[in-house]
Design a protein around this motif. Structure first.
Motif, PDB file in Angstrom:
ATOM      1  N   PHE A   1      -2.703   0.724  -4.403  1.00  0.00           N
ATOM      2  CA  PHE A   1      -1.925  -0.516  -4.382  1.00  0.00           C
ATOM      3  C   PHE A   1      -0.699  -0.370  -5.277  1.00  0.00           C
ATOM      4  N   GLY A   2       0.407  -0.920  -4.817  1.00  0.00           N
ATOM      5  CA  GLY A   2       1.632  -0.871  -5.600  1.00  0.00           C
ATOM      6  C   GLY A   2       2.376  -2.190  -5.512  1.00  0.00           C
ATOM      7  N   PHE A   3       3.033  -2.545  -6.589  1.00  0.00           N
ATOM      8  CA  PHE A   3       3.782  -3.803  -6.609  1.00  0.00           C
ATOM      9  C   PHE A   3       5.024  -3.630  -7.463  1.00  0.00           C
ATOM     10  N   GLY A   4       6.165  -3.806  -6.826  1.00  0.00           N
ATOM     11  CA  GLY A   4       7.430  -3.669  -7.533  1.00  0.00           C
ATOM     12  C   GLY A   4       8.386  -4.769  -7.137  1.00  0.00           C
ATOM     13  N   LEU A   5       9.584  -4.715  -7.686  1.00  0.00           N
ATOM     14  CA  LEU A   5      10.587  -5.721  -7.364  1.00  0.00           C
ATOM     15  C   LEU A   5      10.924  -5.699  -5.882  1.00  0.00           C
TER      16      LEU A   5
ATOM     17  N   HIS B   1       0.863  -1.185   0.000  1.00  0.00           N
ATOM     18  CA  HIS B   1       0.000   0.000   0.000  1.00  0.00           C
ATOM     19  C   HIS B   1       0.895   1.228   0.000  1.00  0.00           C
ATOM     20  N   LYS B   2       0.958   1.896  -1.107  1.00  0.00           N
ATOM     21  CA  LYS B   2       1.826   3.054  -1.261  1.00  0.00           C
ATOM     22  C   LYS B   2       1.459   4.152  -0.263  1.00  0.00           C
ATOM     23  N   PRO B   3       2.461   4.835   0.300  1.00  0.00           N
ATOM     24  CA  PRO B   3       2.193   5.897   1.267  1.00  0.00           C
ATOM     25  C   PRO B   3       1.259   6.980   0.739  1.00  0.00           C
ATOM     26  N   ASP B   4       1.282   7.237  -0.574  1.00  0.00           N
ATOM     27  CA  ASP B   4       0.409   8.259  -1.152  1.00  0.00           C
ATOM     28  C   ASP B   4      -0.952   7.690  -1.535  1.00  0.00           C
TER      29      ASP B   4
ATOM     30  N   ASP C   1      13.543   1.426  -8.431  1.00  0.00           N
ATOM     31  CA  ASP C   1      12.839   0.164  -8.200  1.00  0.00           C
ATOM     32  C   ASP C   1      12.071  -0.219  -9.464  1.00  0.00           C
ATOM     33  N   LEU C   2      12.140  -1.476  -9.829  1.00  0.00           N
ATOM     34  CA  LEU C   2      11.392  -1.970 -10.997  1.00  0.00           C
ATOM     35  C   LEU C   2       9.937  -2.147 -10.597  1.00  0.00           C
ATOM     36  N   ARG C   3       9.062  -1.340 -11.193  1.00  0.00           N
ATOM     37  CA  ARG C   3       7.645  -1.376 -10.837  1.00  0.00           C
ATOM     38  C   ARG C   3       6.838  -2.206 -11.817  1.00  0.00           C
ATOM     39  N   PHE C   4       5.925  -3.011 -11.274  1.00  0.00           N
ATOM     40  CA  PHE C   4       5.024  -3.805 -12.101  1.00  0.00           C
ATOM     41  C   PHE C   4       3.621  -3.186 -12.103  1.00  0.00           C
TER      42      PHE C   4
END
Length: 273
Positions: A183-187, A177-180, A268-271
């Protein structure tokens, strides 16, 4: 090895009934390789972890909420507020690591681990270094005196390590859960998640965990749930040594990845997000 001097207690390999052999060992293989590799592995981790624990920077990626396990829980008043998932109540002193609440217990959990005991007994204390290699100690007291008597408290350090593993799991989940917002998903999420899974594998494969699950049971048939838990933990326990070394490596890699992204060495590699 030379014969014992008059002021040296004649025990073990120095006993009068033992053959007096000048050589330390008659082995011709490279028996010293194993303890050498263990020493190098331990030294690498200790140096890296010590440096990182006292750097007190590059431990949190604000944009994605990545918190390195070396700084979790971050409870110092000097911590970045967003990284302090459990409050800030320790003073911000240069000699006090931000994760001072957890690091000592994790260190003691590893030091008292049944596998690590055998590893550093042989490699560091040379007690003994290898089979058929005389140890340099004239006396052996086992784990009955200080400081080795502390080894008997391993089970209690296991309980605390399990709690810290829960905290690391929480950190890994929160990072999705991104601070801003959103949902976020990265390497980095993948690195944190794999690290948590391996830490749980090492913790649950512990001999103390196995005994907690199935110890002191006279009839396994009367306790099917505990018996099932004992059998599953026993399967993990067979590879406890492997998990011990793997988690040392993944801990350093996870911390390095978070540090590198936080310092801006690479993105960071973000998906997703």
């Amino acid at each position: 090895m030379s014969a014992p001097t008059a002021d040296r207690k004649a025990t073990g390999v120095f006993s009068p009934g033992r053959a007096q052999i000048a050589q330390r060992t008659l082995r011709t293989d490279r028996w010293w390789m194993s303890p050498l590799i263990v020493n190098l592995g331990f030294a690498s981790f200790i140096i890296y972890a010590t440096v990182r624990a006292f750097m007190q920077k590059w431990y949190y990626v604000e944009e994605y909420g990545y918190l390195t396990p070396f700084y979790s829980p971050c409870v110092s008043t000097g911590c970045i507020p967003e990284a302090s998932h459990f409050g800030q109540f320790l003073p911000d002193w240069p000699i006090l690591p931000y994760a001072a609440l957890s690091l000592p217990f994790l260190l003691l959990f590893r030091l008292t681990c049944y596998y690590y005991r055998g590893a550093y007994y042989r490699s560091v204390w040379q007690s003994p270094t290898a089979c058929a290699v005389a140890e340099p100690h004239a006396k052996y007291t086992g784990e009955t005196r200080m400081p080795l008597i502390i080894q008997n408290s391993h089970r209690y350090f296991f309980y605390i390590a399990a709690i810290i593993s829960v905290i690391n799991t929480y950190d890994a989940i929160v990072a999705f859960h991104k601070p801003d917002g959103g949902f976020g998903f990265g390497l980095g999420n993948l690195v944190l998640l794999i690290n948590v899974i391996l830490l749980w594998t090492y913790t649950l494969s512990c001999h103390s965990c196995r005994h907690v699950a199935g110890g002191r049971l006279k009839h396994f048939s009367k306790h099917p749930v505990r018996y099932w838990m004992w059998t599953q933990i026993s399967r993990l326990n067979v590879r406890h040594k492997m998990y011990a070394w793997i988690t040392l490596g993944t801990l350093m890699f996870t911390d390095f990845y978070v540090m590198a992204v936080s310092a801006g060495w690479f993105p960071d590699l973000r998906f997703i997000g």
